[in-house]
Design a protein around this motif. Structure first.
Motif, PDB file in Angstrom:
ATOM      1  N   TYR A  99       0.839  -1.195  -0.047  1.00  0.00           N
ATOM      2  CA  TYR A  99      -0.004   0.186   0.065  1.00  0.00           C
ATOM      3  C   TYR A  99       0.888   1.427   0.072  1.00  0.00           C
ATOM      4  O   TYR A  99       0.539   2.338  -0.607  1.00  0.00           O
ATOM      5  N   PHE A 100       1.936   1.288   0.756  1.00  0.00           N
ATOM      6  CA  PHE A 100       2.777   2.251   0.592  1.00  0.00           C
ATOM      7  C   PHE A 100       3.458   2.563  -0.766  1.00  0.00           C
ATOM      8  O   PHE A 100       3.696   3.485  -1.149  1.00  0.00           O
ATOM      9  N   ALA A 101       3.778   1.277  -1.336  1.00  0.00           N
ATOM     10  CA  ALA A 101       4.498   1.362  -2.610  1.00  0.00           C
ATOM     11  C   ALA A 101       3.233   2.152  -3.673  1.00  0.00           C
ATOM     12  O   ALA A 101       3.764   2.907  -4.474  1.00  0.00           O
ATOM     13  N   ILE A 102       2.265   1.802  -3.588  1.00  0.00           N
ATOM     14  CA  ILE A 102       0.976   2.297  -4.471  1.00  0.00           C
ATOM     15  C   ILE A 102       1.140   3.668  -4.231  1.00  0.00           C
ATOM     16  O   ILE A 102       1.131   4.656  -5.197  1.00  0.00           O
ATOM     17  N   TYR A 103       1.187   4.262  -3.096  1.00  0.00           N
ATOM     18  CA  TYR A 103       1.355   5.664  -2.643  1.00  0.00           C
ATOM     19  C   TYR A 103       2.351   6.471  -3.294  1.00  0.00           C
ATOM     20  O   TYR A 103       2.452   7.383  -3.769  1.00  0.00           O
ATOM     21  N   CYS A 104       3.665   5.722  -3.375  1.00  0.00           N
ATOM     22  CA  CYS A 104       4.760   6.244  -3.951  1.00  0.00           C
ATOM     23  C   CYS A 104       4.796   6.693  -5.423  1.00  0.00           C
ATOM     24  O   CYS A 104       5.134   7.502  -6.054  1.00  0.00           O
ATOM     25  N   PHE A 105       4.191   5.446  -5.869  1.00  0.00           N
ATOM     26  CA  PHE A 105       4.093   5.579  -7.432  1.00  0.00           C
ATOM     27  C   PHE A 105       3.192   6.801  -7.696  1.00  0.00           C
ATOM     28  O   PHE A 105       3.271   7.495  -8.607  1.00  0.00           O
ATOM     29  N   ILE A 106       1.887   6.970  -6.877  1.00  0.00           N
ATOM     30  CA  ILE A 106       1.007   8.013  -7.389  1.00  0.00           C
ATOM     31  C   ILE A 106       1.786   9.296  -7.074  1.00  0.00           C
ATOM     32  O   ILE A 106       1.624  10.298  -7.780  1.00  0.00           O
ATOM     33  N   LEU A 107       2.628   9.303  -5.986  1.00  0.00           N
ATOM     34  CA  LEU A 107       3.211  10.836  -5.569  1.00  0.00           C
ATOM     35  C   LEU A 107       4.334  10.901  -6.568  1.00  0.00           C
ATOM     36  O   LEU A 107       4.489  12.220  -6.885  1.00  0.00           O
ATOM     37  N   ALA A 108       4.952   9.901  -6.889  1.00  0.00           N
ATOM     38  CA  ALA A 108       5.990  10.073  -8.071  1.00  0.00           C
ATOM     39  C   ALA A 108       5.331  10.664  -9.405  1.00  0.00           C
ATOM     40  O   ALA A 108       6.040  11.697  -9.895  1.00  0.00           O
ATOM     41  N   VAL A 109       4.198  10.173  -9.717  1.00  0.00           N
ATOM     42  CA  VAL A 109       3.681  10.873 -11.057  1.00  0.00           C
ATOM     43  C   VAL A 109       3.406  12.227 -10.912  1.00  0.00           C
ATOM     44  O   VAL A 109       3.400  13.131 -11.589  1.00  0.00           O
ATOM     45  N   CYS A 110       2.682  12.574  -9.550  1.00  0.00           N
ATOM     46  CA  CYS A 110       2.400  13.963  -9.254  1.00  0.00           C
ATOM     47  C   CYS A 110       3.640  14.864  -9.388  1.00  0.00           C
ATOM     48  O   CYS A 110       3.370  16.001  -9.879  1.00  0.00           O
ATOM     49  N   VAL A 111       4.545  14.400  -8.534  1.00  0.00           N
ATOM     50  CA  VAL A 111       5.764  15.292  -8.527  1.00  0.00           C
ATOM     51  C   VAL A 111       6.351  15.402 -10.212  1.00  0.00           C
ATOM     52  O   VAL A 111       6.687  16.786 -10.489  1.00  0.00           O
ATOM     53  N   TYR A 112       6.660  14.438 -10.857  1.00  0.00           N
ATOM     54  CA  TYR A 112       7.086  14.619 -12.173  1.00  0.00           C
ATOM     55  C   TYR A 112       6.080  15.408 -12.912  1.00  0.00           C
ATOM     56  O   TYR A 112       6.860  16.219 -13.894  1.00  0.00           O
ATOM     57  N   LEU A 113       4.832  15.281 -12.793  1.00  0.00           N
ATOM     58  CA  LEU A 113       3.828  16.310 -13.883  1.00  0.00           C
ATOM     59  C   LEU A 113       3.916  17.512 -13.490  1.00  0.00           C
ATOM     60  O   LEU A 113       3.731  18.351 -14.073  1.00  0.00           O
ATOM     61  N   PHE A 114       3.686  17.865 -12.235  1.00  0.00           N
ATOM     62  CA  PHE A 114       3.185  19.365 -11.734  1.00  0.00           C
ATOM     63  C   PHE A 114       4.197  19.988 -10.920  1.00  0.00           C
ATOM     64  O   PHE A 114       3.881  21.140 -10.755  1.00  0.00           O
ATOM     65  N   ILE A 115       5.546  19.333 -10.853  1.00  0.00           N
ATOM     66  CA  ILE A 115       6.482  20.475 -10.180  1.00  0.00           C
ATOM     67  C   ILE A 115       7.729  20.940 -11.133  1.00  0.00           C
ATOM     68  O   ILE A 115       8.339  19.899 -11.642  1.00  0.00           O
ATOM     69  N   GLU A 116       7.805  22.002 -11.300  1.00  0.00           N
ATOM     70  CA  GLU A 116       8.828  22.606 -12.220  1.00  0.00           C
ATOM     71  C   GLU A 116      10.247  22.434 -11.505  1.00  0.00           C
ATOM     72  O   GLU A 116      10.530  22.748 -10.392  1.00  0.00           O
ATOM     73  N   PRO A 117      11.317  22.274 -12.124  1.00  0.00           N
ATOM     74  CA  PRO A 117      12.678  22.037 -12.078  1.00  0.00           C
ATOM     75  C   PRO A 117      13.230  23.099 -11.180  1.00  0.00           C
ATOM     76  O   PRO A 117      13.757  23.284 -10.109  1.00  0.00           O
ATOM     77  N   ILE A 118      12.794  24.292 -11.881  1.00  0.00           N
ATOM     78  CA  ILE A 118      13.512  25.537 -11.411  1.00  0.00           C
ATOM     79  C   ILE A 118      12.862  25.866 -10.065  1.00  0.00           C
ATOM     80  O   ILE A 118      13.588  26.466  -9.063  1.00  0.00           O
ATOM     81  N   THR A 119      11.647  25.423  -9.657  1.00  0.00           N
ATOM     82  CA  THR A 119      11.106  25.896  -8.369  1.00  0.00           C
ATOM     83  C   THR A 119      11.936  25.036  -7.195  1.00  0.00           C
ATOM     84  O   THR A 119      12.047  25.789  -6.074  1.00  0.00           O
ATOM     85  N   ILE A 120      12.118  23.600  -7.557  1.00  0.00           N
ATOM     86  CA  ILE A 120      12.903  23.108  -6.378  1.00  0.00           C
ATOM     87  C   ILE A 120      14.284  23.595  -6.247  1.00  0.00           C
ATOM     88  O   ILE A 120      14.611  23.700  -4.770  1.00  0.00           O
ATOM     89  N   MET A 121      14.773  24.013  -7.307  1.00  0.00           N
ATOM     90  CA  MET A 121      16.049  24.393  -6.840  1.00  0.00           C
ATOM     91  C   MET A 121      16.013  25.841  -6.239  1.00  0.00           C
ATOM     92  O   MET A 121      16.947  26.305  -5.393  1.00  0.00           O
ATOM     93  N   GLU A 122      15.158  26.556  -6.403  1.00  0.00           N
ATOM     94  CA  GLU A 122      15.069  27.854  -5.702  1.00  0.00           C
ATOM     95  C   GLU A 122      14.642  27.811  -4.417  1.00  0.00           C
ATOM     96  O   GLU A 122      15.396  28.230  -3.256  1.00  0.00           O
ATOM     97  N   LEU A 123      13.820  26.643  -3.813  1.00  0.00           N
ATOM     98  CA  LEU A 123      13.487  26.293  -2.650  1.00  0.00           C
ATOM     99  C   LEU A 123      15.192  25.816  -1.985  1.00  0.00           C
ATOM    100  O   LEU A 123      15.304  26.250  -0.752  1.00  0.00           O
ATOM    101  N   GLU A 124      15.872  25.253  -2.593  1.00  0.00           N
ATOM    102  CA  GLU A 124      17.003  24.418  -2.030  1.00  0.00           C
ATOM    103  C   GLU A 124      18.164  25.732  -1.730  1.00  0.00           C
ATOM    104  O   GLU A 124      18.847  25.461  -1.029  1.00  0.00           O
ATOM    105  N   GLU A 125      18.057  26.567  -2.595  1.00  0.00           N
ATOM    106  CA  GLU A 125      19.175  27.700  -2.595  1.00  0.00           C
ATOM    107  C   GLU A 125      18.900  28.768  -1.596  1.00  0.00           C
ATOM    108  O   GLU A 125      19.549  29.749  -1.616  1.00  0.00           O
ATOM    109  N   SER A 126      17.317  28.731  -1.210  1.00  0.00           N
ATOM    110  CA  SER A 126      16.958  29.954  -0.569  1.00  0.00           C
ATOM    111  C   SER A 126      17.620  29.894   0.908  1.00  0.00           C
ATOM    112  O   SER A 126      17.723  28.908   1.550  1.00  0.00           O
TER     113      SER A 126
END
Length: 279
Positions: free
Chosen positions: A252-279
């Motif tokens: 059940y955790f595996a299924i959740y990880c797959f769903i979250l992975a799809v959401c991260v890949y589709l909806f989070i922009e690369p530049i946004t994460i880098m900005e968060l990490e550099e802040s």
């Protein structure tokens, strides 16, 4: 930070820190949803201390027995304390391996792997590993008294994988401990107790990121509230996971990880994460 946001951050950190779903990925996603950027790793360090407090409170008897047994075996050589002595050594050994390799890999990880694609990929790997251990590997029956330094080495190496954003520390330690032939109860106990020195150690190494400006920027009341909420929900997460693993499946955790992975890949922009990490 508003009171509601402080509560949500505390809930997210508390529930995901010890579940095999990567708390780092969830904190990054929550920051993105609120449009928040924190200076360095200050906020993560702060919430990690709260999660560790919950572990210490929940496992205080186990911690006392291991520490007391370790000292008494050294001073008395009483065979009764031998298991506790060696279990403490296995915790120290796995922590040492994770610490050394983690420091060697941290710069490379920080520069190259904090992207949506890498986080999504790591979450997918976590999910696959959970399915493999659940479906294609027979659970072992080895308990604490049957452990060896080989187990400490294997778990320490597995735990090192958690430096990759999206790889769950608890998931990695559980999977490799079960692969090594430990039973569920021993694997879970070992994983939780390992969290204390590993998270405290990594937090101390990045403690310089904590600053007076951080407390002023976020606010004392929201920080205090998020800390309390994190402790409470970390406790809930610990209790729930232990109960869940006794009667249900990691898939059940595996299924959740797959769903979250799809959401991260589709909806989070690369530049946004880098900005968060550099802040």
């Amino acid at each position: 930070m508003s009171i509601i946001e402080a509560i949500i951050f505390g809930i997210v950190q508390g529930l995901t820190e010890f579940l095999p779903v990567s708390s780092t990925a969830h904190i990054v996603i929550t920051q993105l949803l609120f449009g928040y950027t924190f200076p360095g790793l200050s906020f993560e360090i702060f919430l990690h201390f709260a999660s560790i407090l919950a572990v210490i409170l929940y496992f205080h008897k186990d911690i006392w027995n291991v520490v007391a047994g370790f000292i008494k075996y050294i001073t008395t050589r009483d065979h009764h304390y031998r298991v506790s002595f060696f279990f403490a050594l296995y915790i120290i050994g796995a922590t040492f391996i994770t610490g050394i390799l983690g420091m060697l890999l941290s710069d490379m990880i920080a520069d190259t792997m904090k992207t949506p694609q890498m986080i999504a990929g790591a979450l997918t790997v976590t999910g696959i590993a959970l399915i493999v251990i659940e479906r294609f590997h027979s659970y072992g029956s080895r308990r604490t008294e049957d452990m060896s330094f080989i187990d400490a080495i294997i778990v320490g190496l597995g735990q090192t994988l958690a430096v990759i954003p999206g790889i769950s520390r608890s998931g990695a330690t559980l999977v490799v401990a079960l692969l090594a032939g430990l039973d569920r109860e021993t694997a879970v106990r070992y994983s939780f107790l390992l969290a204390i020195p590993v998270i405290l150690g990594s937090s101390v190494l990045t403690f310089d990121d904590m600053s007076t400006g951080f407390f002023q920027e976020v606010g004392i009341i929201p920080l205090a509230l998020s800390f309390i909420v994190t402790v409470v929900f970390s406790w809930i997460g610990i209790v729930w996971l232990i109960s869940f693993l006794k009667k249900s499946r990691l898939v059940y955790f595996a299924i959740y990880c797959f769903i979250l992975a799809v959401c991260v890949y589709l909806f989070i922009e690369p530049i946004t994460i880098m900005e968060l990490e550099e802040s």
